[in-house]
Structure formats: C-alpha cells, structure tokens
Design a protein around this motif. Structure first.
Motif, short mmCIF file in Angstrom:
data_model
loop_
_atom_site.label_atom_id
_atom_site.label_comp_id
_atom_site.label_asym_id
_atom_site.label_seq_id
_atom_site.Cartn_x
_atom_site.Cartn_y
_atom_site.Cartn_z
N HIS A 13 0.79 -1.32 0.01
CA HIS A 13 -0.05 -0.02 -0.02
C HIS A 13 0.88 1.20 -0.12
O HIS A 13 0.36 2.37 -0.32
CB HIS A 13 -0.92 0.03 1.23
CG HIS A 13 -0.25 0.02 2.66
ND1 HIS A 13 0.18 -1.30 3.10
CD2 HIS A 13 -0.11 1.14 3.57
CE1 HIS A 13 0.75 -0.79 4.29
NE2 HIS A 13 0.76 0.59 4.40
N GLN A 14 2.13 1.22 0.17
CA GLN A 14 3.23 2.37 0.14
C GLN A 14 3.70 2.57 -1.09
O GLN A 14 4.62 3.35 -1.34
CB GLN A 14 4.05 2.07 1.16
CG GLN A 14 3.70 2.11 2.63
CD GLN A 14 4.51 1.96 3.98
OE1 GLN A 14 5.73 1.43 3.65
NE2 GLN A 14 4.39 2.34 5.02
N LEU A 15 3.42 1.43 -1.85
CA LEU A 15 4.00 1.68 -3.32
C LEU A 15 3.37 3.07 -4.05
O LEU A 15 2.14 3.37 -3.79
CB LEU A 15 3.53 0.58 -4.20
CG LEU A 15 4.73 -0.66 -3.82
CD1 LEU A 15 4.14 -2.02 -4.81
CD2 LEU A 15 6.14 -0.37 -4.07
N ARG A 16 4.18 3.73 -4.90
CA ARG A 16 3.65 4.78 -5.58
C ARG A 16 2.65 4.47 -6.61
O ARG A 16 3.07 3.51 -7.36
CB ARG A 16 5.01 5.68 -6.21
CG ARG A 16 5.92 6.49 -5.33
CD ARG A 16 5.22 7.36 -4.74
NE ARG A 16 6.07 8.24 -3.69
CZ ARG A 16 6.31 9.48 -3.47
NH1 ARG A 16 5.40 10.27 -4.33
NH2 ARG A 16 6.85 9.93 -2.48
N VAL A 17 1.73 5.27 -6.94
CA VAL A 17 0.68 4.96 -8.20
C VAL A 17 1.35 5.84 -9.40
O VAL A 17 1.67 6.76 -9.18
CB VAL A 17 -0.65 5.29 -7.72
CG1 VAL A 17 -1.25 4.29 -6.49
CG2 VAL A 17 -0.94 6.78 -7.19
N SER A 18 0.75 5.39 -10.46
CA SER A 18 1.08 5.69 -11.83
C SER A 18 -0.05 6.85 -12.28
O SER A 18 -1.12 6.63 -11.54
CB SER A 18 1.34 4.75 -12.92
OG SER A 18 0.23 4.28 -13.11
N HIS A 19 0.42 7.72 -13.18
CA HIS A 19 -0.91 8.52 -13.88
C HIS A 19 -2.03 7.81 -14.24
O HIS A 19 -3.05 7.90 -14.06
CB HIS A 19 -0.15 9.33 -15.12
CG HIS A 19 0.83 10.31 -14.54
ND1 HIS A 19 0.54 11.37 -13.62
CD2 HIS A 19 2.08 10.46 -15.13
CE1 HIS A 19 1.64 12.00 -13.68
NE2 HIS A 19 2.71 11.60 -14.33
N THR A 55 0.21 7.24 -3.22
CA THR A 55 0.41 5.58 -2.97
C THR A 55 -0.91 4.98 -3.19
O THR A 55 -2.00 5.84 -3.20
CB THR A 55 0.88 5.63 -1.64
OG1 THR A 55 -0.03 6.01 -0.50
CG2 THR A 55 2.48 6.30 -1.41
N TYR A 56 -0.85 3.49 -3.12
CA TYR A 56 -1.96 2.90 -3.18
C TYR A 56 -3.09 3.17 -2.02
O TYR A 56 -4.13 3.03 -2.03
CB TYR A 56 -1.80 1.27 -3.43
CG TYR A 56 -1.01 0.99 -4.74
CD1 TYR A 56 -2.08 1.03 -5.73
CD2 TYR A 56 0.12 0.82 -4.81
CE1 TYR A 56 -1.33 0.63 -7.07
CE2 TYR A 56 0.78 0.47 -6.27
CZ TYR A 56 -0.16 0.40 -7.14
OH TYR A 56 0.16 0.02 -8.57
N ALA A 57 -2.30 3.51 -0.79
CA ALA A 57 -3.04 3.51 0.40
C ALA A 57 -3.85 5.05 0.39
O ALA A 57 -4.83 5.03 0.87
CB ALA A 57 -1.85 3.81 1.49
#
Length: 197
Positions: A13-19, A55-57
């Motif tokens: 859940h701490q991973l960065r999200v993309s456009h 992030t996903y969170a």
C-alpha cells in the motif's frame, strides 16, 4: 546490516501509483456519480484526492465503497455465410477475435463508451474480410498483422486523445483482407443525426 536487524517489511500500500492508475480511479468515480452512487460534492472531494494521490493507500479508500466493474467476457465474432456486425452501443471487452468467414465481419466502435486502456483484437480476413471502425482519437498498433493474400490496410491516424483505448491488432488478411479505419464522411453524417435526436 547487523545479524539481528530485520529488513523493513514490504508494504504494497506504500508503493507509488502511476498517472494511469490515478486516471482509472477518476474514471470509476465519474461513472459512480453518473450512476447516482455519489453526489456532486462528494465526487469533487474524491476527485481532488485521486488526482493528488501518491500511494495505493491514498487511492484505495476512494473506491472501496463502490461496486467493482465486472469486465466483459471475451468476444468471438464469426462472419459465417451471412456475415456479422457489431455496431451501435455495445459493451467492449478487452479481448476480441473476429473471423471474416464467407460473409464478412464489421466491428464498429464509434458509438461505444469504452474506458479500457487497451483492446486486443485478433482478426482473420478469411474469404469475407474484416472491417474495423474506431473513433477519432483512438489509435491502433498494427505491427502484428500479416498481410495474407487479401492484404491489410491501416487508415487510422496516430493522434491519441487522453483516456481513449489503444487497439492492439494481430492476425492475418486472409483472402479478402482486413481494414482498420476511422469513420467515413457518410458514417459521420449518420452519427451527427443520431446525436441531434
């Protein structure tokens, strides 16, 4: 790292999200508002949070209380003796296979409302041929198409509008050929007339 030190636990859940992932959530929120699931003020607040999500969170809670969209089943269309068409408003799946058969197949996306980022189409011209019509602003990757005897024609432009699908077209022209194009002038007139009603 010392012997007793453990690596930090992995937290997805701490991973960065993309456009694209942010855009997908924006699309889902707009759909939910159109369906009456969330009101305008809540839509505005959630859109703001989605566009600023890191992030996903940050993203997950924005659609957690909305039903999941069920993907459409893969479509197989066969021209057979009399031909086949898919036109008007229809639900577009992520995978489509078309066989021209003896009677030809016409696949028309111009009146569909498609939110998929990509559509994979496998087209086989056979004896009747296949015609694929995509709206302006959609693009097609046709590098996997084989000419066959009937040939293959890509009459599309390379200008892609935001939030439109990319068509990945593979297969072969067969005896009658495969064509992918944008609407012609007559089809555009019909579309305009339908919108005015």
């Amino acid at each position: 790292m010392g012997e007793n030190q453990q690596p930090a636990p992995f937290r997805p859940h701490q991973l960065r999200v993309s456009h694209d992932e942010r855009e997908a959530v924006v699309e889902r929120l707009n759909t939910a508002a159109a369906e009456g699931r969330i009101d305008f003020s809540e839509l505005e607040a959630r859109l703001d949070r989605a566009l600023n999500a890191k992030t996903y969170a940050d993203l997950a809670p924005l659609t957690a209380d909305l039903p999941q969209e069920v993907p459409a089943e893969p479509l197989v269309l066969k021209g057979g003796m009399n031909g086949a068409t898919r036109t008007g408003r229809w639900r577009v799946p992520a995978q489509i296979t078309v066989y021209g058969g003896m009677g030809s197949v016409k696949l028309d996306f111009t009146q569909t409302e498609c939110r998929l980022p990509e559509i994979a189409i496998e087209a086989h011209g056979q004896m009747g041929g296949v015609t694929i019509i995509i709206p302006d602003g959609w693009v097609a990757d046709t590098s996997e198409m084989d000419q066959g005897l009937g040939g293959f024609k890509d009459k599309t432009t390379s200008e892609r509008l935001p939030r439109t699908p990319r068509i990945r077209l593979a297969g072969d022209g067969g005896a009658a050929g495969v064509v992918i194009r944008h609407p012609n002038s007559w089809e555009r007139r019909v579309q305009r007339r339908n919108h005015e009603r």
